[in-house]
Design a protein around this motif. Structure first.
Motif, short mmCIF file in Angstrom:
data_model
loop_
_atom_site.label_atom_id
_atom_site.label_comp_id
_atom_site.label_asym_id
_atom_site.label_seq_id
_atom_site.Cartn_x
_atom_site.Cartn_y
_atom_site.Cartn_z
N SER A 1 -1.49 5.41 -5.95
CA SER A 1 -2.70 6.19 -5.66
C SER A 1 -3.41 5.58 -4.46
CB SER A 1 -3.64 6.20 -6.87
OG SER A 1 -4.18 4.90 -7.09
N VAL A 2 -4.35 6.32 -3.92
CA VAL A 2 -5.13 5.82 -2.78
C VAL A 2 -5.95 4.59 -3.16
CG1 VAL A 2 -7.00 6.38 -1.17
CG2 VAL A 2 -5.19 8.04 -1.60
N PRO A 3 -6.67 4.58 -4.30
CA PRO A 3 -7.42 3.36 -4.65
C PRO A 3 -6.53 2.14 -4.83
CG PRO A 3 -8.20 5.22 -5.94
CD PRO A 3 -6.95 5.68 -5.25
N LEU B 1 -11.55 -1.78 -6.51
CA LEU B 1 -10.79 -0.60 -6.08
C LEU B 1 -9.74 -0.21 -7.12
CD1 LEU B 1 -10.36 -1.56 -2.33
CD2 LEU B 1 -11.49 0.51 -3.17
N ASP C 1 -8.39 3.46 -9.80
CA ASP C 1 -7.07 4.08 -9.90
C ASP C 1 -7.02 4.96 -11.15
OD1 ASP C 1 -4.12 3.59 -11.31
OD2 ASP C 1 -4.03 4.03 -9.16
N GLY D 1 -3.61 1.64 -3.39
CA GLY D 1 -3.16 1.27 -2.05
C GLY D 1 -4.23 0.52 -1.29
N ALA D 2 -5.48 0.97 -1.42
CA ALA D 2 -6.59 0.27 -0.78
C ALA D 2 -6.76 -1.12 -1.36
CB ALA D 2 -7.88 1.08 -0.95
N ALA D 3 -6.55 -1.27 -2.66
CA ALA D 3 -6.63 -2.59 -3.30
C ALA D 3 -5.59 -3.53 -2.72
CB ALA D 3 -6.46 -2.45 -4.81
N LEU E 1 -4.23 -3.37 0.28
CA LEU E 1 -4.62 -3.70 1.65
C LEU E 1 -5.74 -4.74 1.67
CD1 LEU E 1 -4.52 -0.21 3.39
CD2 LEU E 1 -2.99 -2.13 3.79
N VAL E 2 -6.75 -4.55 0.84
CA VAL E 2 -7.87 -5.49 0.80
C VAL E 2 -7.40 -6.87 0.38
CG1 VAL E 2 -10.00 -6.07 -0.44
CG2 VAL E 2 -9.67 -3.76 0.47
N ALA F 1 0.83 -1.20 0.00
CA ALA F 1 0.00 0.00 0.00
C ALA F 1 0.87 1.26 0.00
CB ALA F 1 -0.93 -0.01 1.22
N ALA G 1 -10.51 -5.98 -4.33
CA ALA G 1 -9.28 -5.36 -4.81
C ALA G 1 -9.41 -4.92 -6.26
CB ALA G 1 -8.11 -6.33 -4.64
#
Length: 281
Positions: free
Chosen positions: A58-60, A126, A130, A62-64, A66-67, A53, A123
């Protein structure tokens, strides 16, 4: 830098999990009768997901990461713990889990399969948000149906890669080495930081795995594979994702009929690579 952060995080988390009250409950006996700890699994999952992450563009994305990493690692840990119970050991492979379901039993392995699939879907959804991925899809003129198919293909790649690395986790260091080989080419490009974090975390635990002091288990192998799947899906269009998914599905189907361990043992080059660094006594 991202790879180094992954290695440091995985090693730190391994020490923390081993010394936690739950540590003794994670001890297992490996194929040679040695006592090892499954603490490396959650350590690898959390370290790789966090570093992946951190390296995401990008934030999306990074969230992908993590998920995929945390989700696949969590259900893998559930299977590591609950799946070790005597009543769970009879169901082997996907066919065995389905047979148990027809009998009214939900196995830990089935929970893992569904959970990894859900993590892959989340993921991929999300990842579709991006900016770089969205711009690429926009240039291709994809409509709603095309984007939906693309997300489903991405979910299949994430879940399929998680399953493939897990299938290889039958000997010390094998899953980690496989992750390093699969992940190295994915560390380049806009989304290369996701794979770099996973590769770094895996490399940080390789020596302990080869020395049979730890075992990454389903938790670590699933998380490592899922994160590499995110990195792979991020750099592929629909055709590339479909091709990758076809290869992953073929290898999964082959694993139901042949032993990867026997294939590796009979194949020069693969056999030596598999044994490299492993303790002899």
């Amino acid at each position: 830098m991202v790879a180094g952060a992954g290695a440091a995080a995985a090693r730190y988390l391994l020490r923390e999990v081993r010394s936690a009250p739950v540590g003794p409950q994670l001890e297992r006996t490996n194929f040679r009768g040695r006592t090892v700890t499954l603490a490396a699994g959650p350590a690898l999952a959390a370290g790789a997901a966090g570093a992946g992450a951190l390296g995401a563009p990008s934030v999306p994305a990074g969230a992908a990461a993590l998920v995929a990493g945390v989700g696949a690692g969590a259900v893998g840990l559930y299977d590591d713990v609950v799946g070790a119970r005597p009543e769970q050991k009879a169901a082997k492979g996907f066919a065995g889990h389905l047979a148990a379901l027809r009998e009214g039993r939900v196995t830990a392995g089935l929970v893992k399969v569904v959970g990894v699939g859900a993590a892959g879907l989340g993921a991929a959804a999300l990842l579709a948000a991006d900016p770089a991925v969205r711009a690429h899809r926009h240039r291709q003129g994809q409509g709603v149906v095309g984007r939906t198919v693309d997300v489903l293909l991405g979910a299949g790649v994430v879940a399929g890669t998680a399953n493939l690395v897990n299938l290889l986790d039958l000997r010390p260091g094998r899953a980690v080495k496989s992750g390093l080989l699969l992940g190295a080419p994915l560390t380049r490009g806009a989304h290369g930081g996701i794979a770099a974090g996973a590769v770094g975390a895996a490399a940080g635990l390789l020596d302990a795995d080869l020395d049979e002091r730890v075992m990454v288990g389903d938790s670590g192998a699933n998380a490592l594979g899922a994160l590499l799947g995110v990195g792979l899906a991020a750099r592929c269009g629909p055709v590339g994702r479909a091709a990758a998914l076809a290869v992953l599905a073929g290898l999964t189907a082959a694993s139901e009929r042949v032993s990867f361990t026997q294939v590796i043992a009979r194949t020069p080059g693969l056999r030596e690579l598999d044994e490299l660094g492993r303790r002899r006594d």
